[in-house]
Write an enzyme that holds these catalytic residues in place. Structure first.
Site, PDB file in Angstrom:
ATOM      1  N   HIS A  49       5.145   0.002  10.046  1.00 50.96           N
ATOM      2  CA  HIS A  49       5.334   0.094   8.600  1.00 50.96           C
ATOM      3  C   HIS A  49       5.939   1.457   8.264  1.00 50.96           C
ATOM      4  O   HIS A  49       5.781   2.418   9.027  1.00 50.96           O
ATOM      5  CB  HIS A  49       4.000  -0.072   7.868  1.00 50.96           C
ATOM      6  CG  HIS A  49       3.541  -1.485   7.755  1.00 50.96           C
ATOM      7  ND1 HIS A  49       2.543  -1.877   6.893  1.00 50.96           N
ATOM      8  CD2 HIS A  49       3.968  -2.610   8.395  1.00 50.96           C
ATOM      9  CE1 HIS A  49       2.359  -3.177   7.007  1.00 50.96           C
ATOM     10  NE2 HIS A  49       3.208  -3.651   7.907  1.00 50.96           N
ATOM     11  N   GLU A  51       5.228   3.898   6.198  1.00 49.85           N
ATOM     12  CA  GLU A  51       4.369   5.082   6.133  1.00 49.85           C
ATOM     13  C   GLU A  51       3.899   5.492   7.527  1.00 49.85           C
ATOM     14  O   GLU A  51       3.848   6.686   7.846  1.00 49.85           O
ATOM     15  CB  GLU A  51       3.145   4.804   5.238  1.00 49.85           C
ATOM     16  CG  GLU A  51       3.490   4.428   3.810  1.00 49.85           C
ATOM     17  CD  GLU A  51       3.684   2.919   3.617  1.00 49.85           C
ATOM     18  OE1 GLU A  51       4.064   2.207   4.572  1.00 49.85           O
ATOM     19  OE2 GLU A  51       3.452   2.458   2.487  1.00 49.85           O
ATOM     20  N   CYS A  79      -0.160  -0.354   2.392  1.00 53.95           N
ATOM     21  CA  CYS A  79      -1.115  -1.386   2.784  1.00 53.95           C
ATOM     22  C   CYS A  79      -2.362  -0.710   3.364  1.00 53.95           C
ATOM     23  O   CYS A  79      -2.348   0.487   3.654  1.00 53.95           O
ATOM     24  CB  CYS A  79      -0.480  -2.321   3.815  1.00 53.95           C
ATOM     25  SG  CYS A  79      -0.379  -1.606   5.468  1.00 53.95           S
ATOM     26  N   CYS A  82      -1.732   1.326   6.649  1.00 58.81           N
ATOM     27  CA  CYS A  82      -1.093   2.629   6.432  1.00 58.81           C
ATOM     28  C   CYS A  82      -2.061   3.586   5.728  1.00 58.81           C
ATOM     29  O   CYS A  82      -2.069   4.782   6.016  1.00 58.81           O
ATOM     30  CB  CYS A  82       0.188   2.457   5.630  1.00 58.81           C
ATOM     31  SG  CYS A  82       1.471   1.600   6.561  1.00 58.81           S
TER      32      CYS A  82
END
Ligand code: ZN
Length: 150
Positions: A49, A51, A79, A82
């Site tokens: 992801h 991040e 999310c 993260c």
């Protein structure tokens, strides 16, 4: 520099390259230390992801587990995965541009579901997680404590 706008720009570029609509910019003392976009469309790794990619690059660059002086700017609300990664490295300030509801409207509603689950008792989660106490001659937690010299 408008870091959120930069994160949005990264998200747009990622979509144009076949990826998900997420970008992240990690800032340390007014400087961009790293950026990230969701890469799982390329490498089939669900942990890639935006991040986490930004955190991974910053950790590698700075050779540290402590990013508490950094601020995260993410195109979308991070999310839970993260969020947890940011907890582990001590990030305390996060700004985001788009909401979980906006993600949900384009079929990306898993984060909202996970946050919803986490607000409930674990027995009500979608994942069946069971505590089964298991002994082993070498308790890994105690071994870790000994290895640390405590
Ligand atoms: Zn995430």
């Amino acid at each position: 520099m408008n870091y959120l706008y930069y994160a949005m720009e990264l998200a747009v570029e990622n979509v144009q390259q076949g990826g998900s609509p997420f970008g992240a910019v990690l800032v340390l003392e007014g400087e961009v230390i790293s950026t990230g976009v969701n890469l799982h469309h390329r490498c089939y790794d669900v942990t890639t992801h935006a991040e986490i990619e930004a955190v991974r690059k910053a950790q590698h660059k700075l050779q540290t587990d402590d990013l508490s002086a950094c601020t995260m700017y993410a195109s979308g609300m991070p999310c839970p995965m993260c969020l947890a990664a940011m907890y582990f490295v001590g990030i305390r300030n996060v700004y985001y541009a788009q909401t979980l509801e906006e993600a949900e409207t384009v079929g990306l509603g898993t984060s909202k579901q996970i946050y919803s689950d986490l607000a409930k008792e674990s027995a009500q989660w979608h994942i069946h997680m069971v505590h089964v106490p298991t002994s082993h001659p070498e308790d890994p937690m105690k071994l870790f404590q000994q290895m640390k010299g405590e």
